[in-house]
Design a protein around this motif. Sequence first.
Motif, mmCIF file in Angstrom:
data_model
loop_
_atom_site.group_PDB
_atom_site.id
_atom_site.type_symbol
_atom_site.label_atom_id
_atom_site.label_comp_id
_atom_site.label_asym_id
_atom_site.label_seq_id
_atom_site.Cartn_x
_atom_site.Cartn_y
_atom_site.Cartn_z
ATOM 1 N N UNK A 40 15.305 47.147 -38.186
ATOM 2 C CA UNK A 40 13.884 46.793 -38.272
ATOM 3 C C UNK A 40 13.705 45.277 -38.317
ATOM 4 N N UNK A 44 11.671 42.797 -35.576
ATOM 5 C CA UNK A 44 10.539 41.898 -35.842
ATOM 6 C C UNK A 44 10.916 40.432 -35.644
ATOM 7 N N UNK B 234 4.261 42.866 -36.709
ATOM 8 C CA UNK B 234 5.652 42.416 -36.815
ATOM 9 C C UNK B 234 5.775 41.277 -37.825
ATOM 10 N N UNK B 237 5.749 42.578 -41.367
ATOM 11 C CA UNK B 237 7.054 43.151 -41.716
ATOM 12 C C UNK B 237 8.092 42.048 -41.946
ATOM 13 N N UNK B 241 10.421 41.854 -45.229
ATOM 14 C CA UNK B 241 11.842 42.203 -45.244
ATOM 15 C C UNK B 241 12.768 41.035 -44.939
ATOM 16 N N UNK B 282 10.938 52.195 -51.396
ATOM 17 C CA UNK B 282 11.378 52.996 -50.246
ATOM 18 C C UNK B 282 10.219 53.235 -49.279
ATOM 19 N N UNK B 285 9.716 50.282 -47.175
ATOM 20 C CA UNK B 285 10.692 50.288 -46.075
ATOM 21 C C UNK B 285 10.233 51.223 -44.957
ATOM 22 N N UNK B 288 7.662 49.506 -42.959
ATOM 23 C CA UNK B 288 8.288 48.535 -42.048
ATOM 24 C C UNK B 288 8.875 49.246 -40.832
ATOM 25 N N UNK B 289 9.511 50.378 -41.076
ATOM 26 C CA UNK B 289 10.142 51.118 -39.978
ATOM 27 C C UNK B 289 9.089 51.620 -38.990
ATOM 28 N N UNK B 292 7.855 48.704 -36.952
ATOM 29 C CA UNK B 292 8.845 48.223 -35.987
ATOM 30 C C UNK B 292 8.956 49.184 -34.795
ATOM 31 N N UNK B 295 6.120 48.481 -32.558
ATOM 32 C CA UNK B 295 6.302 47.180 -31.919
ATOM 33 C C UNK B 295 7.258 47.313 -30.733
ATOM 34 N N UNK B 296 8.303 48.120 -30.878
ATOM 35 C CA UNK B 296 9.285 48.332 -29.825
ATOM 36 C C UNK B 296 8.826 49.339 -28.770
#
Lengths: 131, 329
Positions: A40, A44, B234, B237, B241, B282, B285, B288-289, B292, B295-296
Motif C-alpha cells: 500500500x 501511494x 493517495x 494514505x 502510513x 487495523x 490499515x 489505506x488498503x 490504494x 488508486x491502482x
Amino acid sequence: MEISEVPQDNNRMLGGHRKAVYARDASGRMVLVASSGWEVEEIVTSDAVEQLNEQASAARRRVEAGLSSPLECWMYVRRMDLLLLAQSTGLWRWRVRRHLQPAHFVKLSPTLLQRYADALGISVDALLHLP
Amino acid sequence: MNARTFQHSHAAHCESGVMTNLLRHHGVNVSEPLVFGLSSALSFAYLPFIKLGGLPMVAYRMPPKAIIKGLQKPFGIKFRFEKFSSPEAGQRRLDALLQEQRVVGLQTSVYWLPYFPEDMRFHFNAHNLLVYGKEQDEYLISDPVGEEPVRCASADLSRARFAKGVLAPRGLLYYPKHIAHKEVAPGDVTSAIKKTVRIMHAPIPLFGVRGMRTLARRIEKLNPAAEDTGHFIGHVVRMQEEIGTGGGGFRFLYAAFLQEAADMLSRPALAELAEQLLAIGDDWRAFALAAARMLRGRDPMEPRAIGALLRKQADAEYKFFHALKGAAT
C-alpha cells in the motif's frame, strides 16, 4: 496488527531500508518490528513520485518547444513548485513566474542566476541547460 | 554524558525516536511509546489552507516540536533551542557543542539528506535527527527512522538545516540543559491521556474526530472520474502510513503506550482499551488498503466509499476516547 501480519513486501521506494512499526507479539504485548515495507505504501508513494516526474517531463517538453525556460524543468526535477522555489530564493512569486518564460530567463543577471542555482543546489552552468 | 557512549536505536517516528534516544543517553529509561504518549502527541488534523505540494495538510499527530515540549513538564527538562540567521553560524555552533561532547537534536528537511532513499526525499521540513559526533568533514548522525547510524557531509547537512518553505527549520538545534527527575509520576501519565482525549474531542471541525468528519465530507465530494481524486486520497494514505507513523496513523504506537501505562498505574482497564485501539488501528490499515486499491484501479474509484470508511473511523474513535477519558480519571 500481529507480528505475523507486519508487511514484508520489499517496498522498492525504501531502497533497501527497513522501517519500524508496532505490532502485537504472542503474549499480547506491543513490540517494535522492522518492516521491509507494505505494498500500500509503495502504491501511494510511487503515485506521488510519478506525479512529480510527469511534471518534470512535461516541463522538459515545454522547454524543448521553446515555451519555457530550463528553470521550470529544474524546479520540478528538484521536486519543488512555484511557491517553494519563491520561498527558497526569497523572490516574489510573480517574479519567479516571469523567469520561467524564456524571454525573461535569458536576460537574468548573474546574481539572480546564482540565487536560483543555490536554491536548486546546482551550478549556474547546469541551470542554463536542461537536466 | 560523553557523546562517544551514545547508543542509537530504531524508532517508528522521527521526533519521538530522537527524544527516546536523547533521554536514554541522559540516563532516563524511556521507551518510544512512553515518550509519544506522555507528550500527548496523538492527534488528527485536516488543514486545507496549508498546502504541501498543492495538497492539504493531513496530520495524525500534534505539530512539530510538540513531543519535545511535551516532555519538559513530566521530566522537568530545561531545553535550549537555538535558531540561526546564517548557515555558517549554525554550523559553527553545532561544531562547538559537539566539541563539548554533547548530543544535539536538529530539525531538518528530508529532501536534502543524501542518505535517505531517493524516492522518499520530499520537501518536508520538520524531520528530526541527532548528531553525536564529527569526523573530518562528516557528521555522525543518529536518524531514528533508520536501523543504523549514518554519516552525512557537512555541506549536505547544512543545506538540510537551512531549507526554506513551510515549517522552515532555520537551523534549529536543541539539547537538554537540565533534567530534574528520571522517573515518571502517575499523575503525569493520566493528565497526558486526558489531554489527548481533549484534543480528539476538540469542538473545532479541523481537529480530532470532527476533523476526520470534515475530511470525509471533502473526500465524498471528489469527482470519481477526475485524475486528482486518486492523488488526493493517495496523499491522505501517505500521511497515515508512510511518514514514519509506526502503522495505522500512530494508533499502534499509542496502543503500546496504553499497555505501558496500564502496568505503571496498575489499571487493567487501560490495557483493555489498548486492545480496542489496536482494532481501530487495523481498520485504519483497511482504509489505506481500500484507498490504494482504488488508486491502482484494482477497484473502481468511489470517493463516497472512502469517505464512509473515514466516518466509521471517526465514530469508533469518538467512542474510544470517551471510554479512555473514563479510564484515566
